[in-house]
Structure formats: C-alpha cells, structure tokens
Scaffold this motif. Structure first.
Motif, PDB file in Angstrom:
ATOM      1  N   ARG A  24     -41.739  56.851  67.618  1.00  0.00           N
ATOM      2  CA  ARG A  24     -40.759  57.765  67.026  1.00  0.00           C
ATOM      3  C   ARG A  24     -40.620  57.509  65.527  1.00  0.00           C
ATOM      4  O   ARG A  24     -40.555  58.443  64.721  1.00  0.00           O
ATOM      5  CB  ARG A  24     -39.402  57.616  67.722  1.00  0.00           C
ATOM      6  CG  ARG A  24     -38.414  58.687  67.315  1.00  0.00           C
ATOM      7  CD  ARG A  24     -37.126  58.605  68.150  1.00  0.00           C
ATOM      8  NE  ARG A  24     -36.344  59.808  67.995  1.00  0.00           N
ATOM      9  CZ  ARG A  24     -35.629  60.112  66.909  1.00  0.00           C
ATOM     10  NH1 ARG A  24     -35.619  59.298  65.878  1.00  0.00           N
ATOM     11  NH2 ARG A  24     -34.937  61.225  66.850  1.00  0.00           N
ATOM     12  N   CYS A  83     -41.396  60.167  62.568  1.00  0.00           N
ATOM     13  CA  CYS A  83     -40.377  60.487  61.553  1.00  0.00           C
ATOM     14  C   CYS A  83     -40.943  60.289  60.149  1.00  0.00           C
ATOM     15  O   CYS A  83     -40.700  61.111  59.253  1.00  0.00           O
ATOM     16  CB  CYS A  83     -39.137  59.619  61.758  1.00  0.00           C
ATOM     17  SG  CYS A  83     -38.134  60.112  63.175  1.00  0.00           S
ATOM     18  N   LYS A 106     -41.443  63.186  57.408  1.00  0.00           N
ATOM     19  CA  LYS A 106     -40.818  63.012  56.095  1.00  0.00           C
ATOM     20  C   LYS A 106     -41.843  63.223  54.977  1.00  0.00           C
ATOM     21  O   LYS A 106     -41.548  63.865  53.965  1.00  0.00           O
ATOM     22  CB  LYS A 106     -40.211  61.609  56.019  1.00  0.00           C
ATOM     23  CG  LYS A 106     -39.399  61.353  54.784  1.00  0.00           C
ATOM     24  CD  LYS A 106     -38.757  59.973  54.863  1.00  0.00           C
ATOM     25  CE  LYS A 106     -37.946  59.697  53.621  1.00  0.00           C
ATOM     26  NZ  LYS A 106     -37.349  58.358  53.639  1.00  0.00           N
TER      27      LYS A 106
END
Length: 198
Positions: A118, A122, A126
């Motif tokens: 995860r 992320c 980003k």
C-alpha cells in the motif's frame, strides 16, 4: 551485473506479471518457482519473504508502465499539449503486463491488508500526480493555462478518469470507455487553456 544480481532481476521480471494478474494472496511462491525454474532456496537467497518479492515486482512493473506512458512527453511543447499527450499515451499504449495496470491492481489488492505494498502504491500515485500538477503549474506560469485552474484537481481528474475507464474497458472487453475518457479529458484540457495558446 553479477550472476546473483542477474538472477535476482530475472526472478523479479518473471514474478511481476504473476503478482499483477493474481494479486499478492493469489500468487503462491510455487507459482514463482514454476515460472523461474528455481528451487525454493534459489528464490529465498535473493528475497527475505514473499512480501519482499511482491514489493520488488511492483516497483519493477510500475517503473516500466510509467516509463512507457511518459515516453516522448518531454519533447512536446506546451503544457496543455503535454497533458493531452499523457492522455493519448495512456489510451493508446497497449498494456505491458498481463492483467492490466499494476497501480490499480496493487492498490485494490493491498488496500485492506498489506501495508508495504500500500505504501509503494501511494508513493507511485503521489509521483504520477506530482508530475501532472507540475505540468499544470508550468502552464499557468507560462500563461498557457488559466490562473484560476487548480492543478491538483486536474491531476486527480485525469488519473481517476483514466484508471476508471481502464477498469470498465477490461470488464467490457473493449476500448470504448478508454476512448470516451480520452475525448472527455481532451475537452476538459481545451477548457483550461487560455484561448490564444490553444
């Protein structure tokens, strides 16, 4: 590269499509052993755990996909045209890995139970978002994009529309949703451009 480094890279390259298609839970180490032709010790010599291998497989898969989607973008003049090019590359570049986009697949797969994967997803999201935001900001600074445009909103809208369309297209077995998304996003991007720069 040493022989050990080459073996490690080969394991990552052969495991990446399996993890992308089956997810972390659905991919067994036996699947990896069969794909690589190695014994268990041959894989665990290079990776501390299945999670460690899955993380490296995601990094590898995402790096390849992101590179393919960005290829040629820097040579495109103008922020709006760069953004449109990003949309076209996404819509027109065939999938590199079986099973679809590694970002979407791993995001869904890791959402409820794999903190390492995860966190990697992320970070990848980003980075993608930051790249799009930067293009919009450059366009505003250059007088190509209207000053009131919110760069984050454009980036989020582009990513959500493209990834959602990709999911629909995979479910329906055709490229209609991706093509619809391309046209919609191109219209949106025309709308943020200052008239003279169109």
């Amino acid at each position: 590269m040493s022989k050990g480094e080459l073996t490690r890279q080969r394991i990552i390259e052969e495991a990446a499509p399996i993890f992308n298609q089956r997810g972390f839970a659905g991919c067994s180490m036996q699947d990896v052993l069969e794909a690589t032709g190695l014994e268990k010790g041959g894989v665990y010599r290079h990776f501390a755990s299945k999670e460690d291998l899955a993380a490296e497989a995601f990094r590898y898969a995402w790096a390849r996909v992101a590179k393919a989607r960005r290829e040629g973008q820097d040579a495109i003049p103008g922020a709006v045209e760069k953004l449109k090019y990003s949309v076209r590359r996404f819509a027109e570049t065939p999938g590199i890995f079986p099973g679809g986009c590694p970002l979407m697949n791993t995001a869904i797969d890791s959402d409820d139970g794999n903190p390492l994967l995860r966190s990697l997803v992320c970070a990848a999201m980003k980075e993608w978002k930051a790249r799009l935001v930067s293009i919009v900001e450059d366009g505003i600074a250059a007088g190509e994009i209207r000053k009131e445009v919110e760069p984050r909103r454009i980036a989020n809208s582009m990513i959500a529309t493209l990834e959602g369309a990709l999911m629909i297209s995979r479910l329906e077995g055709n490229r209609t949703a991706v093509e619809d998304a391309r046209k919609t996003l191109e219209s949106m991007l025309d709308g943020i451009a200052i008239a003279e720069s169109r």
